[in-house]
Design an enzyme around this catalytic site. Structure first.
Site, PDB file in Angstrom:
ATOM      1  N   ASP A 182     -14.298 -15.030 -39.473  1.00 13.67           N
ATOM      2  CA  ASP A 182     -13.788 -14.522 -38.199  1.00 13.67           C
ATOM      3  C   ASP A 182     -14.707 -14.863 -37.023  1.00 13.67           C
ATOM      4  O   ASP A 182     -15.859 -15.303 -37.219  1.00 13.67           O
ATOM      5  CB  ASP A 182     -13.572 -12.995 -38.274  1.00 13.67           C
ATOM      6  CG  ASP A 182     -14.717 -12.261 -38.971  1.00 13.67           C
ATOM      7  OD1 ASP A 182     -15.821 -12.828 -39.076  1.00 13.67           O
ATOM      8  OD2 ASP A 182     -14.510 -11.116 -39.409  1.00 13.67           O
ATOM      9  N   ASN A 211     -14.154   1.087 -41.817  1.00 10.69           N
ATOM     10  CA  ASN A 211     -12.770   1.571 -41.909  1.00 10.69           C
ATOM     11  C   ASN A 211     -11.985   0.845 -43.011  1.00 10.69           C
ATOM     12  O   ASN A 211     -10.772   0.938 -43.080  1.00 10.69           O
ATOM     13  CB  ASN A 211     -12.051   1.412 -40.562  1.00 10.69           C
ATOM     14  CG  ASN A 211     -11.941  -0.050 -40.136  1.00 10.69           C
ATOM     15  OD1 ASN A 211     -12.478  -0.932 -40.792  1.00 10.69           O
ATOM     16  ND2 ASN A 211     -11.242  -0.302 -39.048  1.00 10.69           N
ATOM     17  N   HIS A 227     -11.947  -2.492 -43.467  1.00 15.09           N
ATOM     18  CA  HIS A 227     -11.488  -3.849 -43.169  1.00 15.09           C
ATOM     19  C   HIS A 227     -12.315  -4.890 -43.936  1.00 15.09           C
ATOM     20  O   HIS A 227     -13.455  -4.647 -44.314  1.00 15.09           O
ATOM     21  CB  HIS A 227     -11.472  -4.132 -41.651  1.00 15.09           C
ATOM     22  CG  HIS A 227     -12.796  -4.342 -40.991  1.00 15.09           C
ATOM     23  ND1 HIS A 227     -13.043  -3.961 -39.692  1.00 15.09           N
ATOM     24  CD2 HIS A 227     -13.961  -4.912 -41.414  1.00 15.09           C
ATOM     25  CE1 HIS A 227     -14.264  -4.299 -39.364  1.00 15.09           C
ATOM     26  NE2 HIS A 227     -14.853  -4.876 -40.387  1.00 15.09           N
ATOM     27  N   GLU A 249      -7.829  -5.292 -39.774  1.00 16.32           N
ATOM     28  CA  GLU A 249      -7.894  -3.866 -39.494  1.00 16.32           C
ATOM     29  C   GLU A 249      -6.701  -3.135 -40.131  1.00 16.32           C
ATOM     30  O   GLU A 249      -5.611  -3.714 -40.235  1.00 16.32           O
ATOM     31  CB  GLU A 249      -7.833  -3.652 -37.970  1.00 16.32           C
ATOM     32  CG  GLU A 249      -8.981  -4.305 -37.215  1.00 16.32           C
ATOM     33  CD  GLU A 249     -10.250  -3.490 -37.245  1.00 16.32           C
ATOM     34  OE1 GLU A 249     -10.664  -3.080 -38.345  1.00 16.32           O
ATOM     35  OE2 GLU A 249     -10.833  -3.275 -36.176  1.00 16.32           O
TER      36      GLU A 249
HETATM   37  C1  GLP Z   1     -17.660  -6.889 -39.344  1.00 20.49           C
HETATM   38  C2  GLP Z   1     -17.110  -8.249 -39.831  1.00 20.49           C
HETATM   39  C3  GLP Z   1     -16.903  -8.216 -41.280  1.00 20.49           C
HETATM   40  C4  GLP Z   1     -18.141  -7.559 -41.879  1.00 20.49           C
HETATM   41  C5  GLP Z   1     -18.050  -6.082 -41.636  1.00 20.49           C
HETATM   42  C6  GLP Z   1     -19.270  -5.306 -42.112  1.00 20.49           C
HETATM   43  O1  GLP Z   1     -16.925  -6.346 -38.348  1.00 20.49           O
HETATM   44  N1  GLP Z   1     -15.919  -8.724 -39.197  1.00 20.49           N
HETATM   45  O2  GLP Z   1     -16.697  -9.524 -41.772  1.00 20.49           O
HETATM   46  O3  GLP Z   1     -18.188  -7.788 -43.233  1.00 20.49           O
HETATM   47  O4  GLP Z   1     -17.704  -5.842 -40.322  1.00 20.49           O
HETATM   48  O5  GLP Z   1     -20.336  -5.417 -41.230  1.00 20.49           O
HETATM   49  P1  GLP Z   1     -21.798  -4.905 -41.583  1.00 20.49           P
HETATM   50  O6  GLP Z   1     -22.269  -5.734 -42.714  1.00 20.49           O
HETATM   51  O7  GLP Z   1     -22.600  -5.135 -40.321  1.00 20.49           O
HETATM   52  O8  GLP Z   1     -21.686  -3.464 -41.953  1.00 20.49           O
END
Ligand code: GLP
Length: 248
Positions: A64, A133, A135, A140
């Site tokens: 993404d 959440n 995702h 989402e």
């Molecule tokens: C982000 C990304 C995800 C990531 C997730 C967890 O928003 N879009 O690909 O895996 O949220 O993030 P973190 O590892 O900082 O908790």
């Protein structure tokens, strides 16, 4: 992290030996930082010839990117990859692909990105973090398993979760992103879901106990025949149908 890096390293080595390098699916986020550090340190110890072959063959697609951020913006996922993987490993940035968040038409950019993955033969190993959440990528809730690469609106929860990369201010986090859909994610040959830290324990447990619920997008991952779950003790709570041994 060493265990998942063992597996990734072995996969990269095998694919080079068998001339069968499949594109990698890469993720960003704080969870991935120690993983990329460990992977870089491991691969840097490879013999020069093998590392050169890896650099030549490398092809990866990130999950993404934020809409409206140029690749050189310090908070873009492109910058994240440059900092944590491309420069430390000496990769060619043209072989580390992300959706074009700065495109004049982000919807067309999402379609282009999905087409590039298709032309490359699909993703081999896909790394995934877990959003607070539920995702994966930026899929989402609510989200079904057939959603494709597209532009999505980020939820307030996600914008808060990612505010640390934007001077701590959720308002500075872009409102939209381009993300691979669950369709492309579930089409990868194998998935590696990496979850660390106590704050993720509750949502991880939900994702494992639900058998595909749009409110917890990560719960669709259980339908994949080759899902690896890499979880630290803090993020693991016993319960439901799955035990830790089912996944490691
Ligand atoms: C982000 C990304 C995800 C990531 C997730 C967890 O928003 N879009 O690909 O895996 O949220 O993030 P973190 O590892 O900082 O908790």
């Amino acid at each position: 992290m060493e265990a998942v890096v063992d597996q990734l390293e072995q996969g990269l080595q095998d694919s080079l030996e068998h001339q069968a390098f499949r594109p990698l699916g890469l993720a960003t986020g704080r969870t991935m930082e120690p993983l990329y550090a460990a992977l870089v340190s491991r691969l840097s110890n490879w013999p020069t010839g093998r590392l050169t072959r890896l650099r030549q063959r490398w092809l990866s697609f990130n999950l993404d990117e934020y809409v409206g951020l140029a690749p050189e913006h310090p908070s873009s996922f492109s910058s994240f990859m440059g900092h944590h993987l491309v420069r430390p490993l000496g990769l060619n940035p043209a072989q580390v692909l992300l959706p074009d968040g700065a495109a004049a038409d982000p919807h067309a950019a999402a379609d282009r990105f999905a087409a590039e993955i298709h032309i490359a033969g699909g993703i081999g190993s896909q790394l995934l973090g877990l959003g607070s959440n539920g995702h994966v990528g930026f899929n989402e809730p609510p989200c079904g398993p057939d959603e494709r690469c597209r532009v999505v609106r980020l939820s307030p929860a996600t914008r808060s979760q990612n505010a640390s990369s934007f001077q701590g201010s959720p308002a500075l986090v872009p409102e939209e992103a381009i993300t691979l859909g669950l369709h492309e994610i579930l089409a990868a040959k194998e998935l590696h879901l990496i979850v660390t830290g106590a704050p993720k324990a509750g949502i991880l447990r939900k994702a494992l106990d639900l058998d595909g619920d749009p409110e917890v997008p990560a719960s669709w991952l259980r339908r994949h025949p080759k899902l690896w779950l890499w979880v630290d003790d803090a993020a693991w709570v016993e319960g439901g149908a799955c035990t830790q041994n089912d996944y490691q």
